[in-house]
Design a protein around this motif. Structure first.
Motif, short mmCIF file in Angstrom:
data_model
loop_
_atom_site.label_atom_id
_atom_site.label_comp_id
_atom_site.label_asym_id
_atom_site.label_seq_id
_atom_site.Cartn_x
_atom_site.Cartn_y
_atom_site.Cartn_z
N LEU A 56 0.53 -1.17 -0.01
CA LEU A 56 0.12 0.13 0.28
C LEU A 56 1.16 0.70 0.56
O LEU A 56 1.85 1.27 0.64
CB LEU A 56 -0.75 0.12 1.19
CG LEU A 56 -2.07 -0.21 1.02
CD1 LEU A 56 -2.13 -1.91 0.81
CD2 LEU A 56 -3.28 -0.31 1.84
N GLU A 57 0.12 2.47 -0.57
CA GLU A 57 1.08 3.65 -1.21
C GLU A 57 0.25 4.71 0.44
O GLU A 57 -0.37 4.95 -0.04
CB GLU A 57 1.32 3.76 -2.17
CG GLU A 57 2.32 2.89 -3.03
CD GLU A 57 2.14 3.50 -4.70
OE1 GLU A 57 1.64 4.66 -4.99
OE2 GLU A 57 2.51 2.70 -5.27
N PHE A 58 1.43 5.32 1.21
CA PHE A 58 0.90 6.35 1.24
C PHE A 58 1.50 8.20 0.81
O PHE A 58 2.40 8.13 1.82
CB PHE A 58 1.05 6.20 3.22
CG PHE A 58 0.12 4.76 3.37
CD1 PHE A 58 -1.11 5.37 4.39
CD2 PHE A 58 0.43 4.26 3.87
CE1 PHE A 58 -2.09 3.81 5.00
CE2 PHE A 58 -0.23 2.72 3.75
CZ PHE A 58 -1.25 3.13 5.15
N GLU A 59 1.10 8.36 0.14
CA GLU A 59 1.41 8.84 -0.91
C GLU A 59 0.88 10.29 -0.70
O GLU A 59 1.23 11.76 -0.62
CB GLU A 59 2.79 8.82 -2.69
CG GLU A 59 3.34 7.83 -1.93
CD GLU A 59 5.09 8.23 -1.07
OE1 GLU A 59 5.45 9.67 -1.24
OE2 GLU A 59 5.11 7.20 0.13
N GLU A 60 -0.25 10.53 -1.57
CA GLU A 60 -1.03 11.53 -1.99
C GLU A 60 -2.34 11.80 -0.70
O GLU A 60 -3.37 10.72 -0.39
CB GLU A 60 -1.59 11.17 -3.04
CG GLU A 60 -0.46 11.81 -4.21
CD GLU A 60 -0.92 12.02 -5.54
OE1 GLU A 60 -2.19 12.67 -5.86
OE2 GLU A 60 -0.70 11.62 -6.00
N LEU A 61 -2.25 12.47 0.23
CA LEU A 61 -2.85 12.37 1.25
C LEU A 61 -3.86 13.87 1.45
O LEU A 61 -3.63 14.92 0.19
CB LEU A 61 -1.98 13.32 2.63
CG LEU A 61 -2.57 13.30 3.80
CD1 LEU A 61 -3.77 12.22 3.82
CD2 LEU A 61 -1.93 13.90 5.01
N PHE A 62 -5.09 13.84 1.44
CA PHE A 62 -5.55 14.91 1.24
C PHE A 62 -5.69 15.99 0.91
O PHE A 62 -4.81 16.54 1.67
CB PHE A 62 -6.50 15.26 2.59
CG PHE A 62 -8.17 15.47 2.67
CD1 PHE A 62 -9.56 15.23 2.80
CD2 PHE A 62 -7.65 17.12 3.00
CE1 PHE A 62 -9.96 15.61 2.49
CE2 PHE A 62 -9.39 17.90 2.96
CZ PHE A 62 -10.20 17.14 2.86
N PRO A 63 -6.05 16.62 0.00
CA PRO A 63 -7.57 16.06 -0.64
C PRO A 63 -7.60 15.33 -2.13
O PRO A 63 -8.32 15.68 -2.71
CB PRO A 63 -8.76 17.69 -0.79
CG PRO A 63 -7.44 18.77 -0.99
CD PRO A 63 -5.67 17.74 -0.48
N ALA A 64 -6.17 15.13 -2.52
CA ALA A 64 -5.65 14.35 -4.22
C ALA A 64 -6.83 13.40 -4.29
O ALA A 64 -7.20 13.48 -5.44
CB ALA A 64 -4.73 14.12 -4.17
N HIS A 65 -7.15 12.77 -3.55
CA HIS A 65 -8.20 11.38 -4.04
C HIS A 65 -8.67 11.07 -2.26
O HIS A 65 -9.06 9.93 -2.49
CB HIS A 65 -6.94 10.26 -4.65
CG HIS A 65 -6.68 10.62 -5.59
ND1 HIS A 65 -7.26 11.20 -7.37
CD2 HIS A 65 -5.10 11.07 -5.75
CE1 HIS A 65 -6.11 11.13 -7.55
NE2 HIS A 65 -4.74 11.25 -7.37
#
Length: 153
Positions: A82-91
């Motif tokens: 699992l990736e934890f790269e783009e935090l709120f609000p991107a997706h």
């Protein structure tokens, strides 16, 4: 990947939503969790070894977590890809209800947020399911700080 998290993993479920993962949470009955996981082809997230074993016997994909801390759980999920790269609000999904979040024009929110917030901010987002409004205030900044810490796990 779509998830259903058992009742031990509420904090993790909210963070998965903020990172854009469709994550159901709040179902208290284990039989119902298993029914939903099967019906909706969701991966079960749990710390309960008995529930994990039952799920596997039924053919449910399970990620059995061992850590009790958010950071440890995120680390275990990262090891699973699992990736934890783009935090709120991107997706992001709504941390409260799991609904999709979309940007909204400021003018659409007059009267829905405190006037001081309306005057101070130009960037707003709304959950399409529950209507919760988000803006880049103090809680947002704290969320970004924690999100950066999770990325480094």
């Amino acid at each position: 990947m779509r998830f259903i998290a058992d009742m031990m993993l509420g904090r993790l479920a909210r963070w998965l939503r903020l990172y854009g993962y469709d994550t159901l949470y709040g179902v208290e009955d284990d039989d119902e969790i298993l029914r939903i996981a099967l019906a909706e082809n969701r991966v079960l997230l749990t710390r309960d070894s008995g529930l994990a074993a039952r799920a596997r016997r039924l053919g449910v994909e399970v990620i059995a977590l061992s850590s009790n801390s958010l950071e440890g759980q995120v680390g275990e999920l990262k090891k699973r890809g699992l990736e934890f790269e783009e935090l709120f609000p991107a997706h992001a999904r709504c941390p409260k209800c799991n609904g999709p979040i979309r940007p909204v024009p400021k003018d659409d929110l007059r009267g829905r947020v405190p006037e001081s917030v309306y005057q101070k901010y130009d960037e707003f987002y709304v959950c399409e399911n529950c209507g919760q409004v988000y803006w880049p205030g103090r809680q947002w900044r704290e969320m970004l700080r924690i999100g950066e810490k999770l990325r480094r796990v």
